[in-house]
Design a protein around this motif. Structure first.
Motif, PDB file in Angstrom:
ATOM      1  N   LYS A 317     -38.348 -40.737   0.967  1.00 24.28           N
ATOM      2  CA  LYS A 317     -38.262 -41.254  -0.396  1.00 24.28           C
ATOM      3  C   LYS A 317     -37.370 -40.318  -1.211  1.00 24.28           C
ATOM      4  O   LYS A 317     -37.625 -39.119  -1.304  1.00 24.28           O
ATOM      5  N   SER A 319     -35.835 -39.471  -4.891  1.00 22.52           N
ATOM      6  CA  SER A 319     -36.133 -39.700  -6.312  1.00 22.52           C
ATOM      7  C   SER A 319     -35.169 -38.909  -7.182  1.00 22.52           C
ATOM      8  O   SER A 319     -34.911 -37.729  -6.929  1.00 22.52           O
ATOM      9  N   SER A 329     -36.189 -44.203  -7.864  1.00 17.30           N
ATOM     10  CA  SER A 329     -36.385 -43.754  -6.480  1.00 17.30           C
ATOM     11  C   SER A 329     -35.987 -44.851  -5.508  1.00 17.30           C
ATOM     12  O   SER A 329     -36.054 -46.042  -5.833  1.00 17.30           O
ATOM     13  N   LYS A 331     -36.008 -45.577  -0.931  1.00 16.32           N
ATOM     14  CA  LYS A 331     -36.559 -45.047   0.318  1.00 16.32           C
ATOM     15  C   LYS A 331     -35.892 -45.675   1.528  1.00 16.32           C
ATOM     16  O   LYS A 331     -35.379 -46.804   1.474  1.00 16.32           O
TER      17      LYS A 331
END
Length: 417
Positions: A317, A319, A329, A331
């Motif tokens: 992830k 961010s 964010s 992922k």
């Protein structure tokens, strides 16, 4: 009696003259009628302003063609378009004039290209303008390059076989003057088994042309990654690693009809032992013109999975923070059952140049299990002096000093928040 004879003779002569006059009149009318309804071909010679120069140039080009075999291809006008006028331009192109709608081409030199009756050359076509771009993959090597590897891949759906062809390696940089290279091929995440090529003796540019087969189901194919390790064998039979290539399969369209031929530059393997919670490799780039921050998540290694099973998914992830405030964010996809996942995924964030002193990036490696809470395996933060020190700060500063260039580094994961 004589008067009657004179009258008869005068009548006969008058009749003859009248008949002749009528005949002449009829002939003139017939000729005019035929003139109006008949086709008269108009013949106007071609303008000779540049004609002599054109045909002299053509003659010279034919002599050059015979002596030096020039690659120029004559551009030929078919006979159906001869009723048009052409003038010579400075750039050797030909354009049609509006005047003189009829023309007969002057006889000029003919080449072997004149297979059409009555055709003549008005210019040439340069074949170099229509060539495919030259492949410079064997000539253009960046500074610091340690070698380049070529291979091809293909997947057979029915037999569920991945076909890998090892083609060649160029510009190896061995520790000694001589080099005897060979290649090991892995299909990650399985690092216990591999296939190996033959050893090529005393060459920095080995040509392998060997084929290898991996058995892998179509469902798991996109989760797998090819890994090539190039070794050198010295005189004492010791193996020295020269470089590696990591190639994830998830972004490739693998079919039987689509054989991909690929080349990749060798990378040095990170020989340092993994840190306590593992390491992650990613690239950073900032485009100051677009105000865009780009992150390329490459791979991780030595992750401490809580449960090693095929059902375990590991993802990253990314961010973006500003003044420790969450902005956005993104992922990666979750890869199953491996402590050494390879991602090669790219993410972009909008970030003004004035925000780079207060912005930071957080990369968290997470483990997800079915029906269980997501676990944090490790985390790293890169950014300015306000938030980071050491390698993380160096990576951020190098990104700013090299705009529009990808800066790649490894970072150790930690559990601190």
């Amino acid at each position: 009696m004589p008067e009657q004879a004179v009258a008869v003779a005068g009548g006969v002569i008058g009749g003859i003259l009248l008949f002749v006059l009528l005949g002449i009149t009829a002939y003139l009318l017939w000729k005019k009628f035929c003139h109006l309804f008949s086709y008269k071909k108009l013949i106007n010679p071609v303008k000779t302003t540049n004609a002599d120069a054109i045909f002299r140039g053509q003659a010279n080009s034919e002599i050059q063609l015979k002596s030096t075999r020039s690659r120029s291809v004559p551009f030929i006008i078919p006979p159906t378009l001869h009723g048009r006028d052409w003038i010579h331009l400075k750039n050797e192109e030909q354009v049609q004039e509006d005047s003189d709608p009829y023309m007969t081409p002057q006889p000029g030199p003919r080449s072997s290209f004149h297979s059409l009756a009555g055709a003549y050359v008005v210019g040439t076509v340069n074949p170099n303008l229509y060539k495919f771009p030259e492949d410079k993959s064997e000539t253009d090597f960046p500074d610091g390059n340690i070698g380049r590897l070529w291979f091809s891949i293909e997947y057979e759906q029915e037999s569920e076989r991945l076909l890998v062809s090892l083609i060649k390696v160029r510009k190896l940089q061995p520790p000694a003057d001589s080099c005897s290279p060979f290649v090991k091929i892995y299909l990650l995440p399985d690092e216990r088994s591999y296939l190996q090529s033959k050893t090529k003796r005393k060459t920095l540019n080995p040509q392998f042309d060997e084929n290898f087969v991996f058995q892998v189901s179509s469902k798991m194919l996109l989760q797998r990654t090819l890994k090539f390790l190039v070794y050198h064998v010295d005189k004492q039979k010791k193996h020295h690693l020269l470089g590696q290539v990591i190639f994830p399969l998830k972004n490739e369209a693998l079919t039987e009809d689509n054989k991909l031929v690929i080349w990749r530059d060798l990378e040095k393997e990170n020989l340092e032992p993994p840190s306590e919670y593992g390491d992650i490799q990613f690239s950073l780039s900032y485009n100051d013109y677009l105000g865009r921050l780009t992150v390329v998540v490459l791979r991780a290694r030595g992750l401490k999975l809580q449960e090693e099973s095929p059902a375990v998914g590991v993802y990253v992830k990314v961010s973006l923070m500003n003044h420790n405030k969450f902005i956005k964010s993104k992922k990666t996809a979750a890869l199953l059952g491996t402590p050494n996942p390879v991602y090669n995924e790219t993410f972009s964030f909008k970030a003004d140049q004035t925000e780079l002193d207060t912005a930071s990036l957080s990369l968290s490696v997470l483990q997800s299990n079915k029906g269980e809470k997501t676990l944090l395996l490790g985390r790293v933060v890169v950014g300015p002096f306000m938030y980071t020190r050491g390698k993380e700060l160096e990576h951020w500063n190098e990104m700013i000093s090299k705009p529009k260039e990808l800066v790649k580094r490894w970072h150790a994961l930690c559990h601190s928040t």
